[in-house]
Write an enzyme that holds these catalytic residues in place. Structure first.
Site, mmCIF file in Angstrom:
data_model
loop_
_atom_site.group_PDB
_atom_site.id
_atom_site.type_symbol
_atom_site.label_atom_id
_atom_site.label_comp_id
_atom_site.label_asym_id
_atom_site.label_seq_id
_atom_site.Cartn_x
_atom_site.Cartn_y
_atom_site.Cartn_z
ATOM 1 N N ASP A 1 -6.178 -36.771 -55.675
ATOM 2 C CA ASP A 1 -4.879 -36.421 -56.264
ATOM 3 C C ASP A 1 -3.785 -36.844 -55.271
ATOM 4 O OD1 ASP A 1 -5.094 -34.588 -54.247
ATOM 5 O OD2 ASP A 1 -4.910 -32.820 -55.498
ATOM 6 N N LYS B 1 -11.335 -40.404 -63.146
ATOM 7 C CA LYS B 1 -10.960 -39.369 -62.182
ATOM 8 C C LYS B 1 -11.386 -37.980 -62.695
ATOM 9 C CE LYS B 1 -6.807 -37.198 -60.477
ATOM 10 N NZ LYS B 1 -5.352 -37.227 -60.468
#
Ligand code: SF4
Length: 211
Positions: A138, A120
């Site tokens: 997110d 990520k």
């Protein structure tokens, strides 16, 4: 909304946020990577408060390597997990200095070999610095995509996996900056601004809360 509407959704978000970019404060690629690492489980706002001072004397990997670890911890102690972050970022800075001549690698494969850098993190870094077609999933993005039923998932990780195969690269490129802002300021966790949202007529979540 369904998946075939995603292109239209992405275009509309670009109209809403024409100058969308990360809200993290940084002045070079090293500081961007550090700011992303520091932002895990912390708001960008809190990270920026620290870094607007910290980054005045933390400009390249050698600065972090040479800095006393206790001093770093004290400086960033308002950030969650500051002990782990300080130590892992110090290890990352050392590797960047010694193995990469203080440059930041530009592939996911190389980036994830650095301590505390997950897939990520690598995607966010590459999306911001190189405009690479990756979406930063997110909690905001996870919430928006589920509310609009582009995905039906339980965690941001699951959402990330779904969109990596379900959305085109063009969708990712269009959405990677705007979607976070839409989730942060319009489709908020509490009291989303549905009355002014251009997608309310197609939003299943909105229909549900109207009942
Ligand atoms: S209508 Fe409301 S819940 Fe649906 S996407 Fe817009 S802001 Fe979010």
């Amino acid at each position: 909304m369904n998946k075939k509407d995603i292109g239209e959704f992405a275009e509309k978000l670009n109209e809403m946020f024409p100058d969308a970019k990360t809200e993290l404060y940084y002045t070079n690629e090293f500081q961007l990577l550090i700011a992303i690492l520091m932002s895990a489980q912390t708001t960008d706002k809190q990270v920026n408060i620290v870094n607007r001072n910290f980054f005045r004397f933390l400009i390249e990997p050698k600065d972090w390597v040479e800095m006393d670890i206790d001093y770093i911890k004290e400086f960033i102690n308002s950030i969650s997990f500051f002990n782990n972050k300080a130590e892992n970022i110090k290890k990352t800075s050392l590797i960047l200095k010694e193995k990469y001549n203080s440059k930041i690698p530009r592939t996911i494969e190389e980036l994830i070999t650095l301590p505390w850098v997950w897939i990520k993190t690598a995607k966010v870094f590459l999306a911001v610095i190189d405009d690479a077609p990756y979406i930063w999933v997110d909690t905001h993005v996870h919430r928006v995509l589920n509310r609009l039923w582009f995905v039906k998932t339980k965690t941001p990780l699951e959402t990330d996996k779904k969109i990596s195969t379900g959305f085109t690269k063009n969708n990712h490129a269009l959405l990677h900056n705007t979607l976070v802002l839409f989730g942060r300021y319009i489709c908020t966790a509490r009291n989303p601004k549905c009355e002014t949202c251009p997608f309310s007529w197609k939003c299943n979540y909105y229909k549900k809360i109207q009942k």
